[in-house]
Scaffold this active site. Structure first.
Site, PDB file in Angstrom:
ATOM      1  CG  HIS A  58      73.017  52.848  16.676  1.00  0.00           C
ATOM      2  ND1 HIS A  58      72.595  52.064  17.728  1.00  0.00           N
ATOM      3  CD2 HIS A  58      74.270  53.269  16.996  1.00  0.00           C
ATOM      4  CE1 HIS A  58      73.538  52.019  18.648  1.00  0.00           C
ATOM      5  NE2 HIS A  58      74.572  52.739  18.223  1.00  0.00           N
ATOM      6  CG  ASN A 131      74.783  51.020  23.103  1.00  0.00           C
ATOM      7  OD1 ASN A 131      74.075  51.346  22.152  1.00  0.00           O
ATOM      8  ND2 ASN A 131      76.098  51.054  23.046  1.00  0.00           N
TER       9      ASN A 131
END
Length: 502
Positions: A58, A131
């Site tokens: 990320h 997510n």
């Protein structure tokens, strides 16, 4: 299918030969991961320290502040203060991200998108770190470093490798559900504003009577779903690699505030033992026919950070950060993140990362943490640095005591086999997902799979391709046939082929 015999014995970093490298030790088949599983700690802790200074995963992200407003009463399920009354507003921070790319990668890559949401509540910060997909590639945290290595760069070529990616997926059939989502057009969202978000893991709600309910969180975009085709995503990577960041900032600047509705699925604690799927398996969803979505509230992003680094880059989320009325579940991947996320943040930002403004609880904090790099709050002054003591008035409030979790009878510590009977149906849900797609969605998904798998190379190419085709056939015959034909493979050997999976 024969494979080359392996002759090198696997060991820890200290040289100890080990067998339980992939399966975490748990209290019973569906119980929590045990702290004594040192191999899990070694893998995750080493993994967190592999790259500096950006996030290991990320790394590239965008974020904004906003509000969460309660629209429906769910107090019968949870005593969490932020849900206490209809109309109550809570300040939030939401960070979107791609998963596998570096900070300089393109926003339009085929990749899951992070959806990390922080609620600044009166009883502490709650981080719901999920997510844009309801499932994930793996279900045991010990496998996480290995999985992410396949999404990064080949240690020899320093390039992304379709061979590594598909080799891992073909050896781990539990990944198929997430692979099907990733290879559809959902793998290339047109913007962060035009995608759903999910808590992904199973969490728990605890109400005022200390009754526990298992819960999954859904965030439905009110902007509508918009995805790129593979061709459109490829074009956008060249036109503007930062298109999603630019879109988010500009939409908020012009007053077009992105919104999502928060919904939950609720499962009574007693039903978890008899549900048709393991409800704590991150590769599975709960049927919305069995557990319908319940409206909770609306989140709105209405404030761009005044400095990207200070807020977005230094934002440090951890699913370990829950509040009274919200807790964990026996979800093994969640347990791994409870350990690895705070550990990653302490390494990346320092032991006092929660004093950085974007991470700081805006309400009262009282603890005995002292010293460490970048201490910014006076370090407790001359007050005691131990508890209990005879000098201050800090106490533990019994009303915040967590109720016990029922782990069932005859619980023993063992290494969880993620492919054991009752845990090894990796094909029904991916197949159902494919059959739910429109004809156009099916064609795009198959085309994306073929395009990606054509990148598999080397002497193991046929082995990896054949192994993965067996998974596609088991999920849906028409899917397997379409992919095989696109790759120019003789399909007669695959419809009933055997698969070797670790």
């Amino acid at each position: 299918m024969n494979e080359k015999k392996k002759n090198t014995r696997l060991t820890t970093a200290s040289g100890r030969p080990i067998y339980e490298y992939e399966d975490s030790q748990t209290a019973g088949p569906r119980g929590p991961v045990l702290l004594q599983d040192y191999i899990l700690h070694e893998k995750l802790a080493h993994f967190n320290r592999e790259r500096i200074p950006e996030r290991v995963v990320h790394a590239k992200g965008s974020g904004a502040y906003g509000t969460f407003t309660v629209t429906n009463d769910i107090t019968k399920y949870t005593k969490a203060n932020l849900f206490s009354e209809i109309g109550k507003e809570t300040r939030i921070f939401l960070r979107f991200s791609t998963v596998g790319g570096e900070k300089g990668s393109a926003d339009a890559e085929r990749d899951p998108r992070g959806f990390a949401l922080r609620f600044y509540t009166e009883e502490g910060n709650w981080d719901l770190v999920g997510n844009n997909t309801p499932v994930f590639f793996i279900k045991d945290p010990k496998k996480f470093p290995d999985f992410i290595h396949t999404q990064k760069r080949d240690p020899y070529t320093n390039c992304k490798s379709a061979t590594m990616v598909w080799d891992f997926w073909s050896l781990n059939p539990e990944s198929l559900h997430q692979v099907m989502i990733l290879m559809s057009d959902r793998g290339t969202p047109a913007s962060y504003r035009h995608m759903h978000g999910f808590g992904s893991h199973t969490f728990s709600f605890i109400n005022a009577e200390n009754e526990r309910f298992y819960v999954k969180f859904h965030f439905k975009t009110l902007q509508g779903i918009k995805n790129f085709t593979d061709e459109e995503a490829t074009r956008m990577k060249g036109i503007d690699p930062d298109h999603a960041q630019r879109d988010l900032v500009e939409s908020i600047d012009r007053g077009d505030f992105p919104k999502w509705t928060m919904k939950v699925q609720i499962m009574p604690e007693a039903e978890a033992a008899t549900y048709k799927w393991n409800p704590f398996d991150l590769t599975k969803v709960w049927s919305q026919k069995d557990y319908p979505l319940i409206d909770v509230g609306v989140i709105e992003l209405n404030e761009n950070p005044d400095n990207f680094f200070a807020h977005v880059e230094q934002a440090a989320f951890a699913p370990a950060h829950v509040v009274n009325g919200i807790s964990y579940s026996p979800d093994k991947m969640l347990h791994g993140r409870l350990l690895s996320y705070p550990d990653a943040q302490r390494y990346r930002l320092g032991a006092n990362y929660e004093q950085i403004p974007v991470n700081r609880c805006p309400y009262m904090v009282a603890n005995y943490q002292r010293d460490g790099q970048m201490r910014t709050d006076g370090n407790g002054g001359g007050k005691p640095n131990y508890f209990p003591n005879s000098f201050d008035d800090v106490y533990t409030d019994e009303k915040f005591k967590q109720p016990a979790e029922d782990l069932g009878h005859h619980v023993v510590a063992d290494w969880y086999d993620r492919n054991a009977a009752g845990e090894n149906d990796h094909y029904t849900q991916p197949g159902d997902l494919f059959r739910l797609m429109t004809q156009e969605e099916k064609q795009n998904t198959v085309s994306n799979i073929i395009g990606s798998m054509k990148g598999i190379s080397g002497e193991k190419r046929d082995l990896i391709v054949n192994r993965q085709l067996c998974h596609f056939f088991r999920a849906d015959i028409s899917l397997g046939i379409a992919v095989a034909q696109g790759l120019g493979v003789d399909i007669s050997q695959h419809a009933t082929g055997n698969v070797h999976a670790n």
